[in-house]
Write an enzyme that holds these catalytic residues in place. Sequence first.
Site, mmCIF file in Angstrom:
data_model
loop_
_atom_site.group_PDB
_atom_site.id
_atom_site.type_symbol
_atom_site.label_atom_id
_atom_site.label_comp_id
_atom_site.label_asym_id
_atom_site.label_seq_id
_atom_site.Cartn_x
_atom_site.Cartn_y
_atom_site.Cartn_z
ATOM 1 N N LYS A 52 0.840 -1.200 0.000
ATOM 2 C CA LYS A 52 0.000 0.000 0.000
ATOM 3 C C LYS A 52 0.880 1.257 0.000
ATOM 4 O O LYS A 52 0.621 2.212 -0.738
ATOM 5 C CB LYS A 52 -0.925 0.004 1.229
ATOM 6 N N GLN A 96 -4.289 -1.441 9.883
ATOM 7 C CA GLN A 96 -4.229 -2.759 9.251
ATOM 8 C C GLN A 96 -4.836 -3.814 10.182
ATOM 9 O O GLN A 96 -4.454 -3.933 11.334
ATOM 10 C CB GLN A 96 -2.764 -3.104 8.909
ATOM 11 N N ASP A 119 -10.726 3.211 4.387
ATOM 12 C CA ASP A 119 -10.991 1.767 4.285
ATOM 13 C C ASP A 119 -12.496 1.497 4.188
ATOM 14 O O ASP A 119 -12.906 0.412 3.794
ATOM 15 C CB ASP A 119 -10.435 1.044 5.528
#
Length: 292
Positions: A52, A96, A119
């Site tokens: 990412k 994460q 997200d």
Amino acid sequence: MAVIIDGRAIAQKIREDAKRRTAALLERGIRPCLAVVLLGEDPASASYVNAKEKALAEAGMDSRDLRLPASTSEADLLALIASLNRDSLVHGILVQLPLPRHIREERVITAIDPAKDVDGFHPVSLGKLVLGQTGFIPCTPNGIAALLRELPITLNGAHAVVLGRSNIVGKPLAILLSRRDINATVTICHTGTKDLASITRQADILIAAAGKPALVSADMIKAGAAVIDVGVNRVEDPSAKKGWRLRGDVDFKAVSEKAAYITPVPGGVGPMTIAMLIRNVAEAAEQAGNLH
Ligand code: NAD
């Protein structure tokens, strides 16, 4: 023989668009920035985070790499998120997952400012998705929808079967596919589903997100179906350098002989997830700069 869907190529187009948007933001003195929070040293999570951050840099964006020990307390993590929420140089916040067991994921996700929830896991983002309002859409489902839109198939009225009901893939994907702009008829299957194969065989579009290697066999699909494999499973393989290799939820070899379209693992859904994240960061930075 199925056409193999090139997720990397489709993702590249989306990333190039995000790069153009970033260049326009830079001209106005705004550098899109994603704070990436990783607790612990899980190798799979670390490799996702690295991928990412690399993609952010390629788009001309900034990332704030925040790697903390697995022993970090929930209170400290929440305090960090509160400070990132206040930080005007940070446009997006990504924590994460999965988090260590002593931390309640729900509390952490809910602590993120919805304006920075790139997200798309915050209840506000998911609520907007359900209501058809504009908001951040979780990256994997959004990437799958973008892949499907690239195929020369009719989505309107197609029967899409989603295998899996997680909050980050299955559930949001089912909602997205049933929205009017895609207009598929959606069935969700999960561990409580009886006679799974009888349902998956009805699918014009089958999306496998169960996290079970090669769960979907050729006899579970309809000839000519589009098969999207979300699964990323590490399976032992003594012939591989690392002793393991990645396998999807679909028996790729057998299913590709029967399906019309299929995504590979790796190189299918994974790159699309990252591309959608980059797009969401561009979006968040534009919104912060009042460019909408
Ligand atoms: P999860 O474990 O949270 O959910 C799996 C779902 O599948 C559950 O809802 C369960 O009910 C269902 N399921 C499991 N076994 C089943 C079976 N035998 N029959 C019917 N239903 C079954 O997983 P997740 O987070 O949604 O991820 C699913 C897979 O997708 C994993 O392999 C994960 O690594 C992968 N993934 C990939 C990406 C990507 O970008 N490529 C992103 C997210 C997740």
